[in-house]
Design an enzyme around this catalytic site. Structure first.
Site, PDB file in Angstrom:
ATOM      1  N   GLU A 122      67.771  48.307  46.856  1.00  0.00           N
ATOM      2  CA  GLU A 122      67.765  49.709  47.142  1.00  0.00           C
ATOM      3  C   GLU A 122      67.109  49.908  48.454  1.00  0.00           C
ATOM      4  O   GLU A 122      67.761  50.495  49.477  1.00  0.00           O
ATOM      5  CB  GLU A 122      67.060  50.549  46.007  1.00  0.00           C
ATOM      6  CG  GLU A 122      67.743  50.387  44.746  1.00  0.00           C
ATOM      7  CD  GLU A 122      66.919  51.340  43.932  1.00  0.00           C
ATOM      8  OE1 GLU A 122      65.928  51.031  43.617  1.00  0.00           O
ATOM      9  OE2 GLU A 122      67.756  52.468  43.352  1.00  0.00           O
ATOM     10  N   GLU A 142      68.135  47.355  36.832  1.00  0.00           N
ATOM     11  CA  GLU A 142      67.532  48.560  36.143  1.00  0.00           C
ATOM     12  C   GLU A 142      68.216  48.779  34.633  1.00  0.00           C
ATOM     13  O   GLU A 142      67.525  49.050  33.643  1.00  0.00           O
ATOM     14  CB  GLU A 142      67.812  49.885  37.165  1.00  0.00           C
ATOM     15  CG  GLU A 142      66.788  49.911  38.104  1.00  0.00           C
ATOM     16  CD  GLU A 142      67.343  49.161  39.468  1.00  0.00           C
ATOM     17  OE1 GLU A 142      68.105  48.379  39.116  1.00  0.00           O
ATOM     18  OE2 GLU A 142      66.570  49.531  40.462  1.00  0.00           O
TER      19      GLU A 142
HETATM   20  N1  CO8 Z   1      57.003  43.254  38.765  1.00  0.00           N
HETATM   21  C1  CO8 Z   1      55.781  42.945  38.680  1.00  0.00           C
HETATM   22  N2  CO8 Z   1      55.741  41.413  38.936  1.00  0.00           N
HETATM   23  C2  CO8 Z   1      56.748  40.761  39.244  1.00  0.00           C
HETATM   24  C3  CO8 Z   1      58.116  41.269  39.217  1.00  0.00           C
HETATM   25  C4  CO8 Z   1      58.142  42.774  39.338  1.00  0.00           C
HETATM   26  N3  CO8 Z   1      59.268  43.377  39.319  1.00  0.00           N
HETATM   27  N4  CO8 Z   1      58.792  40.206  39.616  1.00  0.00           N
HETATM   28  C5  CO8 Z   1      58.079  39.089  39.620  1.00  0.00           C
HETATM   29  N5  CO8 Z   1      56.713  39.402  39.296  1.00  0.00           N
HETATM   30  C6  CO8 Z   1      55.775  38.385  39.178  1.00  0.00           C
HETATM   31  C7  CO8 Z   1      55.772  37.413  37.908  1.00  0.00           C
HETATM   32  O1  CO8 Z   1      55.264  38.180  36.724  1.00  0.00           O
HETATM   33  C8  CO8 Z   1      55.085  36.404  38.291  1.00  0.00           C
HETATM   34  O2  CO8 Z   1      53.866  36.778  38.247  1.00  0.00           O
HETATM   35  P1  CO8 Z   1      52.597  35.731  37.488  1.00  0.00           P
HETATM   36  O3  CO8 Z   1      52.900  34.485  38.286  1.00  0.00           O
HETATM   37  O4  CO8 Z   1      51.459  36.373  37.802  1.00  0.00           O
HETATM   38  O5  CO8 Z   1      53.235  35.681  36.077  1.00  0.00           O
HETATM   39  C9  CO8 Z   1      55.575  36.035  39.759  1.00  0.00           C
HETATM   40  O6  CO8 Z   1      55.953  37.325  40.228  1.00  0.00           O
HETATM   41  C10 CO8 Z   1      56.542  35.228  39.920  1.00  0.00           C
HETATM   42  O7  CO8 Z   1      57.652  35.481  39.123  1.00  0.00           O
HETATM   43  P2  CO8 Z   1      58.469  34.598  37.908  1.00  0.00           P
HETATM   44  O8  CO8 Z   1      57.133  33.504  37.671  1.00  0.00           O
HETATM   45  O9  CO8 Z   1      59.133  35.446  37.071  1.00  0.00           O
HETATM   46  O10 CO8 Z   1      59.429  33.733  38.914  1.00  0.00           O
HETATM   47  P3  CO8 Z   1      60.740  32.951  38.465  1.00  0.00           P
HETATM   48  O11 CO8 Z   1      61.191  32.527  39.568  1.00  0.00           O
HETATM   49  O12 CO8 Z   1      60.651  32.520  36.948  1.00  0.00           O
HETATM   50  O13 CO8 Z   1      61.752  34.314  38.290  1.00  0.00           O
HETATM   51  C11 CO8 Z   1      62.695  36.461  38.950  1.00  0.00           C
HETATM   52  C12 CO8 Z   1      62.106  35.163  39.459  1.00  0.00           C
HETATM   53  C13 CO8 Z   1      64.004  36.019  38.295  1.00  0.00           C
HETATM   54  C14 CO8 Z   1      62.932  37.681  40.221  1.00  0.00           C
HETATM   55  C15 CO8 Z   1      61.648  37.157  37.917  1.00  0.00           C
HETATM   56  O14 CO8 Z   1      60.342  37.250  38.366  1.00  0.00           O
HETATM   57  C16 CO8 Z   1      62.197  38.585  37.327  1.00  0.00           C
HETATM   58  O15 CO8 Z   1      63.204  38.677  36.919  1.00  0.00           O
HETATM   59  N6  CO8 Z   1      61.629  39.443  37.955  1.00  0.00           N
HETATM   60  C17 CO8 Z   1      62.038  40.921  37.678  1.00  0.00           C
HETATM   61  C18 CO8 Z   1      62.671  41.513  38.696  1.00  0.00           C
HETATM   62  C19 CO8 Z   1      63.337  42.663  38.462  1.00  0.00           C
HETATM   63  O16 CO8 Z   1      63.889  43.174  37.379  1.00  0.00           O
HETATM   64  N7  CO8 Z   1      63.135  43.901  39.508  1.00  0.00           N
HETATM   65  C20 CO8 Z   1      63.678  45.339  39.152  1.00  0.00           C
HETATM   66  C21 CO8 Z   1      62.534  45.973  38.680  1.00  0.00           C
HETATM   67  S1  CO8 Z   1      63.067  47.859  38.368  1.00  0.00           S
HETATM   68  C22 CO8 Z   1      63.365  48.233  40.165  1.00  0.00           C
HETATM   69  O17 CO8 Z   1      62.852  48.033  41.043  1.00  0.00           O
HETATM   70  C23 CO8 Z   1      63.703  49.683  40.306  1.00  0.00           C
HETATM   71  C24 CO8 Z   1      63.110  50.886  39.329  1.00  0.00           C
HETATM   72  C25 CO8 Z   1      63.461  52.092  39.588  1.00  0.00           C
HETATM   73  C26 CO8 Z   1      62.980  52.944  38.648  1.00  0.00           C
HETATM   74  C27 CO8 Z   1      63.422  54.218  38.786  1.00  0.00           C
HETATM   75  C28 CO8 Z   1      62.973  55.039  37.414  1.00  0.00           C
HETATM   76  C29 CO8 Z   1      64.243  55.708  36.838  1.00  0.00           C
END
Ligand code: CO8
Length: 268
Positions: A122, A142
């Protein structure tokens, strides 16, 4: 310094360029409320400082631009009973966020290496130019999280892609590669990661060759008129265009051409 103490945003201004780096690489630059607060102060300064003519927004490290909202923080806030957000960030820390700074008049380049997910995609959609590495991955996951792309993804993707294509990505959270994004015109250029900085620099230098007030006038006219009927667009008074039109730079450009030299922009 620990994750808790590090500044969430690095902000460096030099030679008319503001470089803004989302600085939480251990969490793939996930955006928590503190990051949004720090960013709001940065955008205020970018707009107020006439020396700043171009902004480059990027994420620290080589894995992500940003993965969007800090989902762990959100889960904590849910447990504490903090009201959940919806479309827009009004009433929340950091408002107005870049995605709702409709009058920001400086061009912002998103330099995307790795993941641009959720709020990260976004953010890129709200930038004026997007330069991506071949590793860039865009998605709005999302719906898979029971959320909506509340920071403009639902609104901007439907404007920047054909509707069916936008729906496909919005309703499924499917990922989009850099090449597909390029094909859609969502990004300006895709290069191998090792060429990303040089590529961004070329765009920065080309933007700096343009007259600062002309850039601001054009950005304002485009962004304000894009949803207007054409006739209304022609009949609208644009504030930055009034400044450009009466500026010394508007005289300097044609004069420099006639004298066969490079223009010297004053920004006034
Ligand atoms: N929030 C917090 N921490 C995160 C996030 C996140 N979105 N994404 C990754 N991290 C952290 C992980 O928890 C991890 O931390 P730790 O080592 O302490 O466990 C570190 O980053 C590295 O991540 P991974 O170990 O998961 O790394 P991978 O290579 O295995 O995976 C990915 C990478 C595919 C990116 C995976 O981390 C993932 O899927 N993350 C989530 C991404 C996501 O879904 N983002 C969208 C969030 S929603 C949003 O942004 C909009 C919301 C709008 C809201 C409006 C309200 C109506």
């Amino acid at each position: 310094m620990s994750d808790a103490e590090d500044p969430r945003v690095r902000y460096v201004k030099q030679d008319h360029v503001a470089r803004v780096t989302l600085n939480r690489p251990a969490a793939l630059n996930a955006m928590d409320l503190r990051m949004h607060e720090e960013l709001a102060a940065v955008w205020d300064d970018v707009e107020a400082d006439d020396e700043v003519r171009v902004v480059v927004l990027t994420g620290a490290g080589d894995r992500a631009f940003t993965v969007g909202q800090d989902l762990k923080e959100r889960a904590r806030l849910d447990e504490e009973g903090v009201p959940r957000s919806t479309f827009g960030s009004r009433g929340q820390p950091g408002w107005p966020r870049l995605t709702e700074r409709f009058t920001l008049s400086k061009p912002v380049i998103a330099r995307v290496n790795g993941y641009a997910l959720g709020g990260g995609f976004e953010l890129a959609l709200a930038c004026d130019l997007v330069i991506a590495s071949e590793q860039a991955v865009f998605a709005l996951p999302e719906a898979r999280l029971g959320l909506v792309p509340g920071a403009g993804g639902a609104f901007r993707l439907a404007r920047q892609l054909p509707l069916k294509a936008a729906m496909g990505y919005l309703l499924t959270g499917r990922r989009m590669t850099a090449d597909v994004a390029l094909g859609f015109g969502l990004v300006n250029q895709v290069v191998p990661a090792e060429q990303l900085d040089d590529c961004v620099e070329e765009w920065v230098q080309d933007l700096l060759r343009s007259a600062p007030l002309a850039v601001r006038a054009i950005k304002e006219a485009v962004m304000r008129s894009v949803d207007m009927p054409l006739e209304q667009a022609f009949n609208t008074a644009f504030a930055w265009e009034q400044r450009r039109r009466h500026s010394q730079d508007a005289i300097e450009g044609p004069k420099a051409f006639a004298e066969q030299r490079e223009p010297r922009w004053l920004g006034r």
